[in-house]
Design a protein around this motif. Structure first.
Motif, short mmCIF file in Angstrom:
data_model
loop_
_atom_site.label_atom_id
_atom_site.label_comp_id
_atom_site.label_asym_id
_atom_site.label_seq_id
_atom_site.Cartn_x
_atom_site.Cartn_y
_atom_site.Cartn_z
N LEU A 174 27.41 106.37 3.18
CA LEU A 174 27.32 106.73 4.50
C LEU A 174 28.65 105.64 5.43
O LEU A 174 29.07 105.88 6.25
CB LEU A 174 25.93 105.89 5.29
N VAL A 175 27.98 104.14 4.62
CA VAL A 175 29.46 103.11 5.99
C VAL A 175 30.46 103.97 5.20
O VAL A 175 31.11 103.41 5.81
CB VAL A 175 29.08 101.95 4.20
N ASN A 176 30.47 104.54 4.55
CA ASN A 176 32.34 104.81 3.23
C ASN A 176 32.58 105.48 5.09
O ASN A 176 33.48 106.03 5.20
CB ASN A 176 32.58 104.64 2.22
N ALA A 177 31.67 106.67 4.63
CA ALA A 177 32.30 108.01 5.75
C ALA A 177 32.27 107.39 6.96
O ALA A 177 32.74 108.32 7.69
CB ALA A 177 30.32 108.82 5.45
N ASP A 183 32.93 114.71 -2.59
CA ASP A 183 34.77 114.82 -2.67
C ASP A 183 35.16 114.08 -4.11
O ASP A 183 34.37 112.85 -4.10
CB ASP A 183 35.40 114.71 -1.41
N PRO A 184 36.17 113.72 -5.11
CA PRO A 184 36.99 113.15 -6.09
C PRO A 184 36.46 111.87 -5.22
O PRO A 184 36.17 110.95 -6.05
CB PRO A 184 37.98 113.58 -6.03
N LEU A 185 36.90 111.20 -4.51
CA LEU A 185 36.88 109.98 -3.99
C LEU A 185 35.28 108.94 -3.82
O LEU A 185 34.84 108.16 -3.90
CB LEU A 185 37.26 109.08 -3.11
N LEU A 235 31.63 111.51 1.61
CA LEU A 235 30.92 112.68 2.38
C LEU A 235 31.66 113.50 3.11
O LEU A 235 32.99 112.71 3.71
CB LEU A 235 29.73 112.21 3.20
N PRO A 236 31.70 114.78 3.37
CA PRO A 236 32.54 115.54 4.74
C PRO A 236 32.41 114.82 5.69
O PRO A 236 31.49 114.45 6.52
CB PRO A 236 32.01 116.75 4.33
N VAL A 255 28.88 113.29 9.18
CA VAL A 255 28.08 111.94 10.25
C VAL A 255 28.50 111.90 10.96
O VAL A 255 28.98 111.00 11.23
CB VAL A 255 28.49 110.54 8.42
N LEU A 256 29.15 113.01 11.29
CA LEU A 256 29.37 112.56 12.57
C LEU A 256 29.03 112.42 13.68
O LEU A 256 29.76 111.66 14.75
CB LEU A 256 30.54 114.25 13.53
N PRO A 257 27.46 113.32 13.82
CA PRO A 257 26.58 112.63 14.76
C PRO A 257 26.21 110.45 14.99
O PRO A 257 25.73 110.29 15.95
CB PRO A 257 25.33 112.88 15.00
N VAL A 258 26.15 110.02 13.42
CA VAL A 258 26.15 108.62 13.52
C VAL A 258 27.73 107.55 13.74
O VAL A 258 27.50 107.02 14.44
CB VAL A 258 25.68 108.79 11.96
N ARG A 259 28.57 108.57 13.65
CA ARG A 259 29.77 108.14 13.90
C ARG A 259 29.85 107.73 15.58
O ARG A 259 30.21 107.09 16.20
CB ARG A 259 30.65 108.03 13.51
N THR A 260 29.28 109.28 15.84
CA THR A 260 29.88 109.10 17.41
C THR A 260 28.73 108.64 18.77
O THR A 260 29.15 107.86 19.41
CB THR A 260 29.08 110.97 17.99
N TRP A 261 27.20 108.61 17.85
CA TRP A 261 26.10 107.51 18.20
C TRP A 261 26.55 105.94 18.00
O TRP A 261 26.50 104.94 19.36
CB TRP A 261 24.94 107.57 17.60
N LEU A 262 26.98 105.34 17.80
CA LEU A 262 27.88 104.22 17.32
C LEU A 262 29.09 103.97 18.02
O LEU A 262 29.16 103.16 19.04
CB LEU A 262 28.32 103.72 16.08
N GLY A 263 29.88 104.66 18.41
CA GLY A 263 30.74 104.84 19.28
C GLY A 263 30.54 104.61 20.81
O GLY A 263 30.97 104.06 21.79
#
Length: 607
Positions: free
Chosen positions: A103-106, A286-288, A291-292, A296-304
């Motif tokens: 999650l943190v990486n995403a 993905d190979p790295l 996550l797509p 995690v867009l909702p979590v990222r948006t909330w933090l932003g």
């Protein structure tokens, strides 16, 4: 894509901190703010000094409460109280394999912390912050017990399985700082170890980091969200009134509604109805190992959005701080109660020893006044000294007529008087040693019936007298006899009286006075009563003939009191072998801690 490399920034222990920088000072110079920080610092000092050394029931929990409260004051409460405008610290925590590091990486869009199948993956906590806010975290403002290691972003991409710090159990005491522009200014994100890790150190560190958070991002999975360990920490969050976001990871297709409704009902039931709930569907990395981005867009948006709202961040900080202070008050009250129980337990152990040796002193005193010491060898030596039974009868018939005969008998301090003293010393020493041993055995048994006493005694056997006690007792008895002789000399200072006691001899009068001191016959039976009774009459009549009745009574009482005091000192010295095992105590600590708990409640109410 980019990788993260690591190099040391600073290694600063809690005991080696630099002088406070501006960010460590209270944000307001108001008397209230300064008083609050002063109170919190005083609470921290008294909690750190709280001694709970006795092995009482539940003491381990009380010790953990005290240590946890001190750590939280250092890690979060004091730093946050000093600077409410510092960036929020969002700690990402959760169960083993829940996907925290993924999650943190995403959230930052590239691998910065290691994820994979090996457990535990996160051994070394990683704190991600905006480059402009590095100064807030490079010092020891928060989490001062952890040294700092600076990580930097490299240009070449690295899979998540190799990103971040190499797992190193020896690096548990350090915090990796990574400046990444993908982290919004105003919020730092910390990837914590597993709360249910197989490593004790990992679990303790995870708990410490979560206790230092302004808000939690709690990661769990669709098939583990009801596990006991995470919920224990979530309940702790509820007690602190901390903002919580629950990320439900790896939700199977079609189960979103059922799982989310069940989890939401659990959150509502436990007082976490305000918690944010996010779901990440079960998906392929993905190979790295990423996550797509949309997952995690909702979590990222909330933090932003939180980061962009300065007033909202301040409100979150105040709310969490206030709830944490209120929860701290409860922990301090619990430690105060534990300290009271420690005091009571120590008092009980001390009272047991004092009582046992006090009773022993009483039994020795009884033995010196009930005639018991006039048996056996003492009686035989006294009879050798004063003569036969006919001598007693003659004395009873006419004391005055035989005074000259007694004076002639005693003149020259014959050796039999010294033998009387020696017999008294031997008999009295035996009584003292026996009673000291009885007191030691009694105290040892009473302490061993108490868990705290058993811990203090350990494998030591204190049920007998200490080495050298026999010699100390004998020396004290001889000192008493010498003091008794000096008492006779002092009483016989008058010329007329002096001539009388010189005619009888100092040792003879001393032996007579000792016999009078031990003259009560309540402990004797049968023939011994008559013999000892006559023995006492001889000594008393002799002394009265020399000094007078009042003086004899006064000397006997003074000699008895002196002997009792000496025996008490001997026994008090003996009982120290128990009392010195009791820990040093601050009797004011329970009241002080209880007062702190009340003051913290008032501080939280005022906020």
């Amino acid at each position: 894509m980019s990788a993260v490399n690591w190099h040391d920034v600073a290694v600063t222990s809690r005991n080696e901190q630099d002088e406070p920088h501006d960010e460590q000072r209270p944000p307001s110079s108001s008397a209230g703010a300064l008083a609050a920080v002063a109170l919190l610092e005083e609470v921290r000092g008294d909690l750190g000094a709280a001694a709970l050394p006795l092995a009482l029931p539940d003491v381990e929990q009380a010790r953990r409460d005290a240590a946890g409260a001190v750590a939280q004051l250092d890690d979060y409460i004091l730093p946050r109280y000093r600077r409410l405008d510092a960036p929020l610290l969002a700690v990402v925590g959760g169960s083993t394999g829940a996907g925290k590091s993924t999650l943190v990486n995403a959230l930052v869009g590239h691998p910065v912390t290691r994820s994979g199948a090996i457990r535990p993956t996160t051994r070394q906590p990683i704190l991600l912050h905006h480059p402009s806010e590095a100064a807030w975290f490079e010092g020891q403002r928060v989490l001062p017990s952890l040294s700092r290691i600076r990580g930097y972003v490299a240009s070449s991409p690295v899979p998540a399985s190799r990103a971040g710090a190499v797992p190193d159990a020896g690096a548990m005491s350090s915090l990796v700082l990574v400046a990444d522009p993908a982290v919004p200014a105003g919020i730092a994100v910390l990837d914590a170890p597993d709360v249910d890790s197989i490593s004790d150190d990992n679990r303790k560190l995870a708990a410490q980091l979560l206790a230092a958070a302004d808000l939690w991002i709690f990661v769990t999975t669709a098939n583990r969200y009801a596990d006991a360990v995470p919920w224990k920490l979530l309940l702790d969050a509820a007690s602190r009134d901390i903002m919580v976001a629950v990320v439900l990871d790896r939700v199977p297709p079609g189960a979103e509604r059922e799982v989310s409704e069940d989890l939401r009902s659990l959150l509502d039931r436990e007082g976490l109805d305000a918690a944010q709930l996010f779901m990440i569907p079960e998906t392929t990395l993905d190979p790295l190992g990423m996550l797509p981005a949309g997952a995690v867009l909702p979590v990222r948006t909330w933090l932003g959005e939180l980061a962009a709202d300065a007033a909202g961040r301040s409100e979150i900080a105040r709310r969490t701080l206030n709830g944490t202070v209120r929860a701290l008050a409860g922990r301090v009250a619990a430690v105060a109660q534990a300290a009271r129980e420690q005091e009571a337990a120590a008092d009980n152990l001390e009272a047991a020893a004092v009582s046992a040796y006090h009773d022993a002193a009483g039994r020795i005193l009884d033995a010196t006044r009930d005639g018991a010491l006039l048996r056996g060898e003492v009686l035989a030596r006294w009879q050798d000294f004063v003569g036969t039974g006919e001598f007693f009868r003659a004395l009873e018939q006419n004391v005055g007529r035989f005074r000259d005969r007694m004076g002639a008998f005693f003149r020259g301090e014959p050796p039999p008087a010294v033998r009387v003293e020696a017999a008294i010393e031997t008999g009295l020493q035996a009584v003292i040693i026996d009673e000291a041993a009885n007191a030691a055995e009694d105290t040892d048994q009473r302490w061993r019936t108490d868990p705290a006493g058993r811990q203090l005694l350990g494998t030591a056997d204190l049920s007998g007298t200490t080495p050298g006690f026999e010699d100390r007792a004998a020396a004290e008895i001889r000192a008493w006899q010498e003091a008794l002789m000096e008492l006779i000399r002092t009483e016989g200072q008058g010329k007329r009286t002096q001539a009388r006691w010189l005619s009888f001899g100092i040792n003879g009068l001393g032996a007579a006075l000792m016999i009078v001191v031990f003259s009560m016959t309540a402990g004797l039976t049968g023939l011994e009563v008559g013999v000892a009774g006559g023995t006492a009459v001889v000594g008393q009549r002799l002394l009265e003939a020399v000094f007078g009745e009042d003086a004899v009574r006064r000397m006997a009482e003074k000699a008895r009191e002196d002997l009792h005091a000496r025996c008490q000192r001997l026994l008090e010295e003996e009982r120290q072998k128990f009392l010195t095992r009791l820990p040093e105590r601050d009797e004011r600590a329970p009241q002080t801690l209880a007062a702190h708990a009340d003051a913290l409640v008032r501080l939280a109410d005022a906020a």
